[in-house]
Scaffold this active site. Sequence first.
Site, short mmCIF file in Angstrom:
data_model
loop_
_atom_site.label_atom_id
_atom_site.label_comp_id
_atom_site.label_asym_id
_atom_site.label_seq_id
_atom_site.Cartn_x
_atom_site.Cartn_y
_atom_site.Cartn_z
N ASP A 31 6.71 7.86 -2.63
CA ASP A 31 5.41 7.84 -1.95
C ASP A 31 4.84 9.26 -1.96
OD1 ASP A 31 4.27 5.64 0.46
OD2 ASP A 31 3.35 7.62 0.24
N ASN A 32 3.53 9.35 -2.17
CA ASN A 32 2.91 10.68 -2.17
C ASN A 32 2.37 11.06 -0.79
OD1 ASN A 32 0.60 9.18 -1.91
ND2 ASN A 32 -0.42 9.98 -3.75
N LEU A 33 2.58 10.19 0.18
CA LEU A 33 2.17 10.42 1.57
C LEU A 33 0.66 10.65 1.71
CD1 LEU A 33 5.18 12.64 2.81
CD2 LEU A 33 4.93 10.14 2.87
N GLY A 36 0.50 7.27 3.68
CA GLY A 36 1.75 6.96 4.37
C GLY A 36 2.27 8.16 5.15
N SER A 116 -3.80 -9.12 -3.74
CA SER A 116 -4.68 -9.33 -2.60
C SER A 116 -5.54 -10.57 -2.74
CB SER A 116 -5.60 -8.12 -2.49
OG SER A 116 -6.65 -8.37 -1.60
N TYR A 140 -12.29 -2.99 -5.28
CA TYR A 140 -10.86 -3.03 -4.94
C TYR A 140 -10.22 -4.32 -5.45
CZ TYR A 140 -6.88 -4.17 -1.95
OH TYR A 140 -5.66 -4.58 -1.49
N LYS A 144 -7.09 -5.10 -8.36
CA LYS A 144 -5.88 -5.93 -8.20
C LYS A 144 -5.83 -7.00 -9.29
CE LYS A 144 -4.10 -3.90 -4.61
NZ LYS A 144 -2.76 -3.35 -4.52
N ASN A 169 -5.05 -11.02 5.01
CA ASN A 169 -5.18 -9.79 5.80
C ASN A 169 -3.92 -9.47 6.58
OD1 ASN A 169 -7.89 -10.59 5.00
ND2 ASN A 169 -8.57 -8.93 6.32
N1 LIG Z 1 -3.18 -4.13 4.48
C1 LIG Z 1 -3.69 -5.26 3.95
O1 LIG Z 1 -4.34 -6.07 4.63
C2 LIG Z 1 -3.45 -5.59 2.50
C3 LIG Z 1 -3.86 -6.83 2.03
C4 LIG Z 1 -3.65 -7.15 0.68
C5 LIG Z 1 -3.01 -6.23 -0.15
N2 LIG Z 1 -2.62 -5.04 0.35
C6 LIG Z 1 -1.95 -4.11 -0.56
O2 LIG Z 1 -0.66 -3.81 -0.03
C7 LIG Z 1 -0.28 -2.49 -0.40
C8 LIG Z 1 0.18 -1.73 0.83
O3 LIG Z 1 -0.89 -1.67 1.75
P1 LIG Z 1 -0.74 -0.99 3.17
O4 LIG Z 1 -1.61 -1.74 4.10
O5 LIG Z 1 0.67 -0.77 3.52
O6 LIG Z 1 -1.45 0.40 2.87
P2 LIG Z 1 -0.96 1.90 3.10
O7 LIG Z 1 -2.09 2.79 2.74
O8 LIG Z 1 -0.37 2.03 4.47
O9 LIG Z 1 0.23 2.04 2.04
C9 LIG Z 1 0.05 2.49 0.72
C10 LIG Z 1 1.12 3.55 0.46
O10 LIG Z 1 1.02 3.96 -0.90
C11 LIG Z 1 1.08 5.38 -0.96
N3 LIG Z 1 0.35 5.79 -2.17
C12 LIG Z 1 -0.96 5.61 -2.43
N4 LIG Z 1 -1.26 6.11 -3.64
C13 LIG Z 1 -0.11 6.62 -4.15
C14 LIG Z 1 0.22 7.28 -5.36
N5 LIG Z 1 -0.71 7.56 -6.29
N6 LIG Z 1 1.50 7.65 -5.58
C15 LIG Z 1 2.46 7.41 -4.63
N7 LIG Z 1 2.21 6.79 -3.46
C16 LIG Z 1 0.92 6.42 -3.23
C17 LIG Z 1 0.45 5.85 0.34
O11 LIG Z 1 0.83 7.17 0.73
C18 LIG Z 1 0.95 4.80 1.32
O12 LIG Z 1 2.19 5.16 1.89
C19 LIG Z 1 -1.48 -1.89 -1.12
O13 LIG Z 1 -1.26 -2.05 -2.51
C20 LIG Z 1 -2.63 -2.77 -0.68
O14 LIG Z 1 -3.66 -2.81 -1.64
C21 LIG Z 1 -2.83 -4.68 1.66
O1 LIG Z 2 -14.84 -1.85 11.57
C1 LIG Z 2 -14.80 -2.99 11.08
C2 LIG Z 2 -13.86 -3.33 10.08
C3 LIG Z 2 -13.90 -4.62 9.56
N1 LIG Z 2 -14.81 -5.54 10.02
C4 LIG Z 2 -14.79 -6.91 9.48
O2 LIG Z 2 -13.50 -7.42 9.70
C5 LIG Z 2 -13.09 -8.26 8.63
C6 LIG Z 2 -11.80 -7.71 8.04
O3 LIG Z 2 -12.07 -6.45 7.44
P1 LIG Z 2 -10.93 -5.42 7.00
O4 LIG Z 2 -11.61 -4.18 6.54
O5 LIG Z 2 -9.91 -5.30 8.06
O6 LIG Z 2 -10.22 -6.19 5.80
P2 LIG Z 2 -10.79 -6.80 4.45
O7 LIG Z 2 -10.85 -8.29 4.63
O8 LIG Z 2 -12.02 -6.13 3.98
O9 LIG Z 2 -9.63 -6.38 3.45
C7 LIG Z 2 -8.23 -6.44 3.81
O10 LIG Z 2 -7.66 -7.64 3.37
C8 LIG Z 2 -7.85 -7.87 2.00
C9 LIG Z 2 -7.17 -9.20 1.71
O11 LIG Z 2 -7.91 -10.25 2.28
C10 LIG Z 2 -7.38 -6.68 1.18
O12 LIG Z 2 -6.30 -6.78 0.40
C11 LIG Z 2 -7.62 -5.29 1.74
O13 LIG Z 2 -6.71 -4.32 1.22
C12 LIG Z 2 -7.48 -5.26 3.20
O14 LIG Z 2 -8.01 -4.03 3.67
C13 LIG Z 2 -14.26 -8.28 7.65
O15 LIG Z 2 -15.04 -9.41 7.94
C14 LIG Z 2 -15.03 -7.00 7.99
O16 LIG Z 2 -16.40 -7.07 7.70
C15 LIG Z 2 -15.73 -5.21 10.98
O17 LIG Z 2 -16.56 -6.02 11.38
N2 LIG Z 2 -15.71 -3.94 11.49
#
Ligand SMILES: NC(=O)c1ccc[n+]([C@@H]2O[C@H](COP(=O)([O-])OP(=O)(O)OC[C@H]3O[C@@H](n4cnc5c(N)ncnc54)[C@H](O)[C@@H]3O)[C@@H](O)[C@H]2O)c1
Ligand SMILES: O=c1ccn([C@@H]2O[C@H](COP(=O)(O)OP(=O)(O)O[C@H]3O[C@H](CO)[C@H](O)[C@H](O)[C@H]3O)[C@@H](O)[C@H]2O)c(=O)[nH]1
Length: 330
Positions: A31-33, A36, A116, A140, A144, A169
């Site tokens: 991880d590049n932090l 994270g 996603s 985004y 994916k 989500n």
């Molecule tokens: N959180 C969600 O709702 C959601 C939904 C669908 C898919 N995802 C996917 O799941 C994965 C994890 O999401 P998360 O919510 O834990 O996000 P996050 O940002 O907490 O985790 C991503 C991690 O990847 C590391 N990273 C980013 N770019 C990097 C690079 N170039 N090299 C090395 N490390 C790198 C970051 O430092 C971080 O620790 C992502 O691929 C995201 O697109 C998340």
């Molecule tokens: O400040 C905010 C943030 C979000 N929303 C709303 O809340 C819902 C959820 O929004 P998020 O930004 O939390 O999540 P997204 O649905 O846009 O996307 C998330 O879920 C996706 C999968 O469904 C992806 O993979 C993505 O990485 C992850 O961030 C949306 O209707 C958005 O419009 C608000 O009203 N206010």
Amino acid sequence: MRVLLVGGAGYIGTHVALAFQDRGDTVGILDNLSTGLKSNVLDGSEFYEGDIMDTQCLDRVFAKGWDAVVHLAAFKAAGESMLKPEIYATNNITGSLNLINACLKHNVMRFILSSSAAVYGEPVYLPLDEAHPKHPTNYYGYTKLAIEQNLEWFDRLKGLKFVALRYFNAAGYDVSGKMLGLEKKPANLIPLVMETAIGKRPNLLVFGNDYPTSDGTGVRDYVHVTDLADAHVSATDYLVAKNTSLTVNLGSGSGVSVQEIIDKSREITGRDIPAQYVDRRPGDPAKLVASSSLAEKELGWKARYSDIETILRTTWEVYLADRKKSVITS
Ligand SMILES: NC(=O)c1ccc[n+]([C@@H]2O[C@H](COP(=O)([O-])OP(=O)(O)OC[C@H]3O[C@@H](n4cnc5c(N)ncnc54)[C@H](O)[C@@H]3O)[C@@H](O)[C@H]2O)c1
Ligand SMILES: O=c1ccn([C@@H]2O[C@H](COP(=O)(O)OP(=O)(O)O[C@H]3O[C@H](CO)[C@H](O)[C@H](O)[C@H]3O)[C@@H](O)[C@H]2O)c(=O)[nH]1
């Protein structure tokens, strides 16, 4: 097994690391932090600070020998991807191609992708199954989809076997109460609601209340991060047992609106959560709800903790504990 979690110091990755460790696997984290946190790295795991854009670093980490790679590293903010597509193209698409190349070079032929629901775009029917047309409405989601398509090609041409997990989500925190997976700068709805409840933000911006949904606000399928974590272990076992690729949705099957999240959070936290209704955010679909029956059939996976009550309660507990410990940095 030795499993390399790329992006394993992030919110979901930390929970995935716990799931693998809990059943005795050895976990490595690259991880590049950038988003994270070092403090998310679990005791007992191997940590490599580095970037998937750095192919020499990938060579060094892959030389340690892995049975499977879980690729979680990406930028994930759908709204931001519409404003800065170039950084999403580089980090998500080029970064993934670097990782795929490293897998082939070092003969690691099992790949789990954090994909996603954003690959689908505006639904033509609900719930979304894996066969639904894929026309992402935000960049985004396109990144994916492009990664998934490359994995299909590398399976056909080079025999790289993958499981693409299309998370809906992700939300909530570890159900056993371990304080893990904290975020540097949360940007998803539920963390922002909690920051408002705790007084870190004056109000929550609601992006649109004129959607064709029951109360006009956006509807999403919130899936508990502990449920998501379990699916990665099942996906790895699936690749070992079947040696065939698979793409599945992971969701709760229920749609919850932004307004419902706010109302329920007010109830659970007992706090006032001021909301300000503003314009829609570009690229946001009105409603996303999953069918996860394929994941159930192929992986034996079912959401166990993804009711909105458990999701909000586990999140609020972490925010309250953070208030005491001041762990989440702003
Ligand atoms: N959180 C969600 O709702 C959601 C939904 C669908 C898919 N995802 C996917 O799941 C994965 C994890 O999401 P998360 O919510 O834990 O996000 P996050 O940002 O907490 O985790 C991503 C991690 O990847 C590391 N990273 C980013 N770019 C990097 C690079 N170039 N090299 C090395 N490390 C790198 C970051 O430092 C971080 O620790 C992502 O691929 C995201 O697109 C998340
Ligand atoms: O400040 C905010 C943030 C979000 N929303 C709303 O809340 C819902 C959820 O929004 P998020 O930004 O939390 O999540 P997204 O649905 O846009 O996307 C998330 O879920 C996706 C999968 O469904 C992806 O993979 C993505 O990485 C992850 O961030 C949306 O209707 C958005 O419009 C608000 O009203 N206010």
